[in-house]
Design a protein around this motif. Structure first.
Motif, mmCIF file in Angstrom:
data_model
loop_
_atom_site.group_PDB
_atom_site.id
_atom_site.type_symbol
_atom_site.label_atom_id
_atom_site.label_comp_id
_atom_site.label_asym_id
_atom_site.label_seq_id
_atom_site.Cartn_x
_atom_site.Cartn_y
_atom_site.Cartn_z
ATOM 1 N N ALA A 1 35.994 49.263 30.809
ATOM 2 C CA ALA A 1 36.045 49.936 32.114
ATOM 3 C C ALA A 1 36.068 48.932 33.254
ATOM 4 C CB ALA A 1 34.854 50.879 32.253
ATOM 5 N N ARG A 2 35.221 47.907 33.178
ATOM 6 C CA ARG A 2 35.182 46.881 34.242
ATOM 7 C C ARG A 2 36.536 46.191 34.394
ATOM 8 N NH1 ARG A 2 30.034 45.368 31.909
ATOM 9 N NH2 ARG A 2 28.317 46.083 33.244
ATOM 10 N N ARG A 3 37.149 45.842 33.267
ATOM 11 C CA ARG A 3 38.441 45.146 33.342
ATOM 12 C C ARG A 3 39.550 46.070 33.860
ATOM 13 N NH1 ARG A 3 39.785 43.541 28.066
ATOM 14 N NH2 ARG A 3 37.978 44.603 27.207
ATOM 15 N N SER A 4 39.460 47.368 33.548
ATOM 16 C CA SER A 4 40.434 48.316 34.109
ATOM 17 C C SER A 4 40.256 48.455 35.613
ATOM 18 C CB SER A 4 40.295 49.684 33.434
ATOM 19 O OG SER A 4 40.741 49.642 32.101
ATOM 20 N N ILE A 5 39.021 48.418 36.072
ATOM 21 C CA ILE A 5 38.749 48.461 37.518
ATOM 22 C C ILE A 5 39.363 47.243 38.200
ATOM 23 C CG2 ILE A 5 36.892 48.307 39.231
ATOM 24 C CD1 ILE A 5 35.203 49.970 37.139
ATOM 25 N N GLU A 6 39.176 46.070 37.601
ATOM 26 C CA GLU A 6 39.781 44.851 38.144
ATOM 27 C C GLU A 6 41.301 44.956 38.126
ATOM 28 O OE1 GLU A 6 38.363 41.536 35.928
ATOM 29 O OE2 GLU A 6 36.247 41.961 36.324
ATOM 30 N N LEU A 7 41.843 45.473 37.041
ATOM 31 C CA LEU A 7 43.293 45.610 36.886
ATOM 32 C C LEU A 7 43.904 46.421 38.022
ATOM 33 C CD1 LEU A 7 45.767 45.165 34.942
ATOM 34 C CD2 LEU A 7 45.123 47.319 33.852
ATOM 35 N N ASN A 8 43.165 47.427 38.487
ATOM 36 C CA ASN A 8 43.668 48.318 39.528
ATOM 37 C C ASN A 8 43.176 47.961 40.933
ATOM 38 O OD1 ASN A 8 45.124 50.717 38.055
ATOM 39 N ND2 ASN A 8 43.311 50.272 36.819
ATOM 40 N N GLY A 9 42.450 46.850 41.048
ATOM 41 C CA GLY A 9 41.968 46.428 42.366
ATOM 42 C C GLY A 9 40.974 47.390 42.985
ATOM 43 N N LEU A 10 40.111 47.995 42.140
ATOM 44 C CA LEU A 10 39.183 49.017 42.622
ATOM 45 C C LEU A 10 37.726 48.566 42.614
ATOM 46 C CD1 LEU A 10 40.797 52.103 40.851
ATOM 47 C CD2 LEU A 10 40.769 51.666 43.314
ATOM 48 N N ALA A 11 37.501 47.268 42.561
ATOM 49 C CA ALA A 11 36.131 46.749 42.458
ATOM 50 C C ALA A 11 35.269 47.120 43.664
ATOM 51 C CB ALA A 11 36.157 45.234 42.274
ATOM 52 N N SER A 12 35.871 47.351 44.806
ATOM 53 C CA SER A 12 35.088 47.718 45.989
ATOM 54 C C SER A 12 34.675 49.191 45.974
ATOM 55 C CB SER A 12 35.877 47.427 47.270
ATOM 56 O OG SER A 12 37.055 48.207 47.309
ATOM 57 N N GLN A 13 35.343 49.986 45.130
ATOM 58 C CA GLN A 13 35.049 51.430 45.089
ATOM 59 C C GLN A 13 34.248 51.835 43.866
ATOM 60 O OE1 GLN A 13 38.468 54.058 44.977
ATOM 61 N NE2 GLN A 13 37.241 55.894 45.327
ATOM 62 N N ILE A 14 34.415 51.137 42.748
ATOM 63 C CA ILE A 14 33.813 51.563 41.485
ATOM 64 C C ILE A 14 32.905 50.479 40.928
ATOM 65 C CG2 ILE A 14 34.242 52.476 39.178
ATOM 66 C CD1 ILE A 14 37.042 53.267 40.056
ATOM 67 N N THR A 15 31.721 50.895 40.500
ATOM 68 C CA THR A 15 30.745 50.016 39.858
ATOM 69 C C THR A 15 30.471 50.527 38.449
ATOM 70 O OG1 THR A 15 29.676 49.599 41.985
ATOM 71 C CG2 THR A 15 28.400 49.081 40.007
ATOM 72 N N VAL A 16 30.318 49.605 37.493
ATOM 73 C CA VAL A 16 30.009 49.989 36.115
ATOM 74 C C VAL A 16 28.593 49.557 35.782
ATOM 75 C CG1 VAL A 16 30.634 49.735 33.673
ATOM 76 C CG2 VAL A 16 32.423 49.780 35.426
ATOM 77 N N VAL A 17 27.826 50.474 35.219
ATOM 78 C CA VAL A 17 26.469 50.201 34.738
ATOM 79 C C VAL A 17 26.470 50.340 33.221
ATOM 80 C CG1 VAL A 17 24.087 51.033 34.677
ATOM 81 C CG2 VAL A 17 25.335 50.968 36.852
ATOM 82 N N ASN A 18 26.083 49.294 32.527
ATOM 83 C CA ASN A 18 25.991 49.325 31.063
ATOM 84 C C ASN A 18 24.516 49.510 30.687
ATOM 85 O OD1 ASN A 18 26.267 46.831 28.424
ATOM 86 N ND2 ASN A 18 26.392 49.058 28.280
ATOM 87 N N ASP A 19 24.116 50.784 30.560
ATOM 88 C CA ASP A 19 22.718 51.072 30.241
ATOM 89 C C ASP A 19 22.611 52.521 29.769
ATOM 90 O OD1 ASP A 19 19.984 50.836 29.947
ATOM 91 O OD2 ASP A 19 19.594 50.183 32.007
ATOM 92 N N ASP A 20 21.427 52.873 29.300
ATOM 93 C CA ASP A 20 21.117 54.222 28.869
ATOM 94 C C ASP A 20 21.021 55.136 30.091
ATOM 95 O OD1 ASP A 20 19.542 56.552 27.956
ATOM 96 O OD2 ASP A 20 19.209 55.368 26.142
ATOM 97 N N LEU A 21 21.490 56.378 29.949
ATOM 98 C CA LEU A 21 21.409 57.340 31.047
ATOM 99 C C LEU A 21 19.975 57.562 31.519
ATOM 100 C CD1 LEU A 21 23.872 60.183 30.001
ATOM 101 C CD2 LEU A 21 24.110 58.612 31.918
ATOM 102 N N LYS A 22 19.016 57.421 30.617
ATOM 103 C CA LYS A 22 17.618 57.627 30.996
ATOM 104 C C LYS A 22 17.186 56.638 32.069
ATOM 105 C CE LYS A 22 15.900 57.467 26.728
ATOM 106 N NZ LYS A 22 17.030 57.647 25.810
ATOM 107 N N ASN A 23 17.928 55.539 32.214
ATOM 108 C CA ASN A 23 17.610 54.525 33.227
ATOM 109 C C ASN A 23 18.491 54.625 34.470
ATOM 110 O OD1 ASN A 23 15.683 53.390 31.447
ATOM 111 N ND2 ASN A 23 17.307 52.230 30.414
ATOM 112 N N ALA A 24 19.213 55.722 34.605
ATOM 113 C CA ALA A 24 20.177 55.857 35.705
ATOM 114 C C ALA A 24 19.545 55.654 37.074
ATOM 115 C CB ALA A 24 20.850 57.227 35.640
ATOM 116 N N ALA A 25 18.309 56.137 37.235
ATOM 117 C CA ALA A 25 17.651 56.034 38.543
ATOM 118 C C ALA A 25 17.279 54.599 38.910
ATOM 119 C CB ALA A 25 16.412 56.923 38.580
ATOM 120 N N HIS A 26 17.388 53.669 37.949
ATOM 121 C CA HIS A 26 17.171 52.252 38.275
ATOM 122 C C HIS A 26 18.352 51.685 39.067
ATOM 123 C CE1 HIS A 26 14.367 51.784 34.524
ATOM 124 N NE2 HIS A 26 13.886 52.588 35.445
#
Length: 250
Positions: A86-111
């Motif tokens: 996902a991160r590399r696809s974001i870079e591929l499309n020049g969307l790094a300023s709009q989209i952030t990727v979090v690699n973690d468990d959903l239970k930690n989403a509020a972090h």
């Protein structure tokens, strides 16, 4: 923009716009449910400022949504390889300023995303209960994407509800045979179902997907069952689905 690809990866054109996505038949490729979910999500112009894409996989839904809104999109994905795609696809499309990727468990989403701050959560979750007797794909990536191995429906809905503002919306694609489970989970976590749309492979066939919109702390009842989506006309996609996929009904 150039990005590095692993040996099993390819770059596909995505959705009806000019977005590209890194895919792998060995790891993960998005399917029609992601397209249907992104089309089902309703944004509200400048009022929509924060979106979270849960169970993001290789980022298909979040990338689709970037064409519909200028809101910031946070993708949350537990599998490191998929999050990296996902991160590399974001870079591929020049969307790094709009989209952030979090690699973690959903239970930690509020972090990573403040509670009660999100306007929209979109989720294409694992559909199948992880029974001991369940027959699972031997490919770990696909098994986790399809079965409730690392999370389950209740945890997903609870996490979504925690992030959403009052009157903000959750959009999900799910299986009709678990619709009761979904509605019970939604109401348990202060999310009131408001729109429902069944997806049928062909006219006269049973539905194989369902799209649901729920509002946090919404008034009870008032659920609208909208017109079904029909996927195929014979062996070809219907005009409605072609328009979602290619931007044209031709």
């Amino acid at each position: 923009m150039q990005v590095n690809l692993h040996g099993d990866e390819r770059i596909d054109q995505l959705y009806s716009k000019g977005i590209q996505i890194i895919q792998s038949k060995e790891v993960f490729s998005f399917s029609l449910d992601a397209v249907l979910l992104a089309d089902f999500v309703q944004t509200s112009g400048h009022k929509t400022k924060k979106i979270v894409d849960m169970c993001a996989g290789n980022g298909a839904v979040g990338l689709f949504l970037s064409e519909k809104t200028s809101a910031h999109i946070t993708m949350i994905e537990i599998q490191a390889r998929l999050a990296d795609m996902a991160r590399r696809s974001i870079e591929l499309n020049g969307l790094a300023s709009q989209i952030t990727v979090v690699n973690d468990d959903l239970k930690n989403a509020a972090h990573y995303v403040k509670k009660d701050s999100v306007d929209i959560v979109a989720c294409n979750p694992p559909y199948f209960v992880n029974y001991e007797t369940s027959e699972k794909n031997p490919n770990q990536y696909l098994a986790i994407a399809r079965h409730e191995i690392t999370t389950n429906l209740n945890e997903i809905v609870e996490s979504a509800a925690g992030l959403l503002k009052m009157n903000a919306k959750l959009f999900m694609v799910y299986r009709p045979d678990r619709l009761t489970d979904l509605i019970v989970a939604l109401r348990t976590h202060r999310l009131e179902p408001k729109r429902l749309k069944l997806v049928r492979p062909r006219i006269g066939e049973n539905a194989n997907m369902v799209l649901v919109e729920a509002i946090k702390d919404g008034k009870p009842n008032g659920l609208k069952a909208e017109r079904d989506i029909i996927t195929y006309d014979g062996d070809e996609y219907t005009d409605e689905v072609k328009k979602m996929l290619y931007g044209t009904d031709k």
